[in-house]
Design a protein around this motif. Structure first.
Motif, short mmCIF file in Angstrom:
data_model
loop_
_atom_site.label_atom_id
_atom_site.label_comp_id
_atom_site.label_asym_id
_atom_site.label_seq_id
_atom_site.Cartn_x
_atom_site.Cartn_y
_atom_site.Cartn_z
N LYS A 1 -3.34 11.32 20.17
CA LYS A 1 -3.01 11.80 18.18
C LYS A 1 -3.83 12.45 17.86
N ASP A 2 -3.22 13.45 17.52
CA ASP A 2 -4.85 14.25 16.59
C ASP A 2 -4.15 15.19 14.91
N ALA A 3 -2.71 14.19 14.59
CA ALA A 3 -2.31 14.94 13.42
C ALA A 3 -1.30 13.61 13.13
N SER A 4 -0.78 13.90 11.84
CA SER A 4 -0.30 13.66 11.11
C SER A 4 0.71 13.86 9.48
N LYS A 5 1.76 13.58 9.65
CA LYS A 5 2.56 13.51 8.76
C LYS A 5 2.40 12.86 7.46
N ASP A 6 1.88 12.02 7.17
CA ASP A 6 1.82 11.21 5.92
C ASP A 6 0.11 10.47 6.55
N SER A 7 -0.61 10.74 5.90
CA SER A 7 -1.54 9.60 6.96
C SER A 7 -2.73 8.90 5.49
N PHE A 8 -2.27 9.23 4.36
CA PHE A 8 -2.80 8.26 3.18
C PHE A 8 -1.86 7.11 3.10
N ASP B 1 -8.77 9.34 3.09
CA ASP B 1 -7.56 7.59 4.71
C ASP B 1 -7.99 6.29 3.91
N ILE B 2 -9.31 6.85 4.76
CA ILE B 2 -9.45 4.76 4.63
C ILE B 2 -10.52 4.85 4.04
N PHE B 3 -11.71 5.36 3.66
CA PHE B 3 -11.95 5.02 2.45
C PHE B 3 -12.39 5.00 1.37
N VAL B 4 -11.09 4.96 0.81
CA VAL B 4 -10.21 5.32 0.22
C VAL B 4 -9.14 4.66 -0.30
N GLY B 5 -8.01 5.23 0.33
CA GLY B 5 -6.78 4.90 0.65
C GLY B 5 -6.84 3.06 0.78
N SER B 6 -7.31 3.55 2.20
CA SER B 6 -7.15 1.29 3.05
C SER B 6 -8.00 0.26 1.98
N LEU B 7 -9.80 0.89 2.09
CA LEU B 7 -10.61 -0.24 1.44
C LEU B 7 -10.02 -0.18 -0.03
N SER B 8 -9.78 0.76 -1.09
CA SER B 8 -8.71 0.60 -2.05
C SER B 8 -7.90 -0.94 -2.56
N ILE B 9 -6.58 -0.23 -1.29
CA ILE B 9 -6.06 -1.64 -1.75
C ILE B 9 -6.74 -3.31 -0.70
N ALA B 10 -7.70 -2.67 0.24
CA ALA B 10 -7.75 -3.97 0.36
C ALA B 10 -8.87 -4.70 -0.36
N GLY C 1 0.80 -1.08 0.19
CA GLY C 1 0.37 -0.19 -0.22
C GLY C 1 0.85 1.24 -0.02
N HIS C 2 1.80 1.56 0.73
CA HIS C 2 2.76 2.14 0.38
C HIS C 2 3.69 2.61 -0.35
N LEU C 3 4.03 2.07 -1.73
CA LEU C 3 4.18 1.63 -3.05
C LEU C 3 3.71 2.87 -3.58
N ILE C 4 2.33 2.98 -3.20
CA ILE C 4 1.36 4.56 -4.20
C ILE C 4 2.12 5.46 -3.76
N PRO C 5 2.15 6.29 -4.99
CA PRO C 5 3.50 7.25 -5.56
C PRO C 5 1.58 8.65 -4.79
N GLU C 6 1.65 8.51 -3.61
CA GLU C 6 0.32 9.37 -3.18
C GLU C 6 0.71 9.28 -1.64
N SER C 7 1.66 10.85 -1.37
CA SER C 7 1.21 10.92 0.59
C SER C 7 0.71 12.62 1.00
N HIS C 8 -0.14 13.13 1.56
CA HIS C 8 -0.41 13.73 2.30
C HIS C 8 -0.17 14.49 4.00
N VAL C 9 -0.47 15.61 4.54
CA VAL C 9 -0.57 15.05 5.72
C VAL C 9 -2.25 15.11 6.47
N SER C 10 -2.39 14.94 7.51
CA SER C 10 -3.81 15.15 7.37
C SER C 10 -4.43 16.46 8.05
N PRO C 11 -5.90 15.97 7.63
CA PRO C 11 -6.45 17.35 7.57
C PRO C 11 -6.73 18.36 8.14
#
Length: 235
Positions: free
Chosen positions: A139-146, A194-203, A110-120
């Motif tokens: 935990k209220d933030a992430s520098k790489d949430s996707f 991050d979850i309902f597109v990123g995680s779900l599509s990988i699954a 999943g982390h091979l996807i060429p996309e990353s971004h910070v949390s909202p």
């Protein structure tokens, strides 16, 4: 039967790819960004409208709550394990090893996807941060949430529940997934997508090749053959 399974695999893969590219291809992620933004701001405003909600969000994003998610998954797994014979329990134990192994591999893919971004919570300005409103470890933030790693792990667990324990276990696993992913979105550590597109599509792309082919059963059988048995298995 093989043709039906292959058709199911390809259909799930197509669904996962369509979901991902509907988000990835449009400039600025199209309508998905509107959904993401609306969901984030709805919960972000709620943080200062209700102190009870603020505390709930803070507590459910504490590291201890991650342990509770593991306990919830373990409890569901144990509910089937305790009904098994010694042979069945050994097979379930090995299944757990295979599930963890597959989760690590799929997460790395999943982390091979060429996309990353910070949390909202880091993307938007003039917003509320739980860590600034409360002196509480959360935990209220992430520098790489996707993509959402935690969401992907829960979805893999959900897939294994459906494959080996049926629709009822799947339904309970879906509830566990929703309960433990919602806090990530409510606090702003993850976008909805991050979850309902990123995680779900990988699954949807990876998991069918594990569960609807001989791979998972083959790995379980292989480990069952070579892992040493305990001398007190029948105790």
């Amino acid at each position: 039967m093989k043709n039906l399974r292959l058709s199911a695999i390809l259909a799930l893969n197509a669904l996962g790819l369509a979901l991902f590219f509907s988000w990835y291809l449009p400039p600025g992620h199209g309508y998905w960004f509107v959904i993401d933004s609306n969901i984030f701001h709805f919960f972000n405003q709620a943080l200062v409208k209700s102190h009870t909600f603020l505390l709930l969000v803070a507590v459910t994003n504490n590291r201890v709550f991650d342990g509770i998610s593991l306990l919830a998954m373990g409890s569901l797994f144990f509910s089937f394990w305790r009904k098994e014979s010694a042979t069945g329990r050994r097979r379930m134990f090995i299944m757990g090893i295979v599930m963890l192994f597959c989760a690590v591999i799929i997460n790395q893919l999943g982390h091979l996807i060429p996309e990353s971004h910070v949390s909202p919570s880091l993307y938007f300005t003039d917003i509320y941060r739980v860590s600034e409103l409360l002196h509480f470890p959360t935990k209220d933030a992430s520098k790489d949430s996707f993509p959402g790693d935690h969401g992907l792990m829960l979805l893999i667990f959900t897939g294994f529940m459906l494959r080996y324990f049926g629709k009822k276990a799947f339904g309970i696993a879906v509830i566990i997934f929703l309960i433990f992913m919602m806090p990530r979105m409510m606090i702003g550590a993850h976008w909805f997508t991050d979850i309902f597109v990123g995680s779900l599509s990988i699954a949807l792309v990876c998991l069918p090749w594990v569960l609807l082919t001989p791979i998972s059963d083959g790995l379980i059988s292989l480990l069952d053959r070579y892992l040493p048995e305990r001398s007190n298995t029948n105790n």
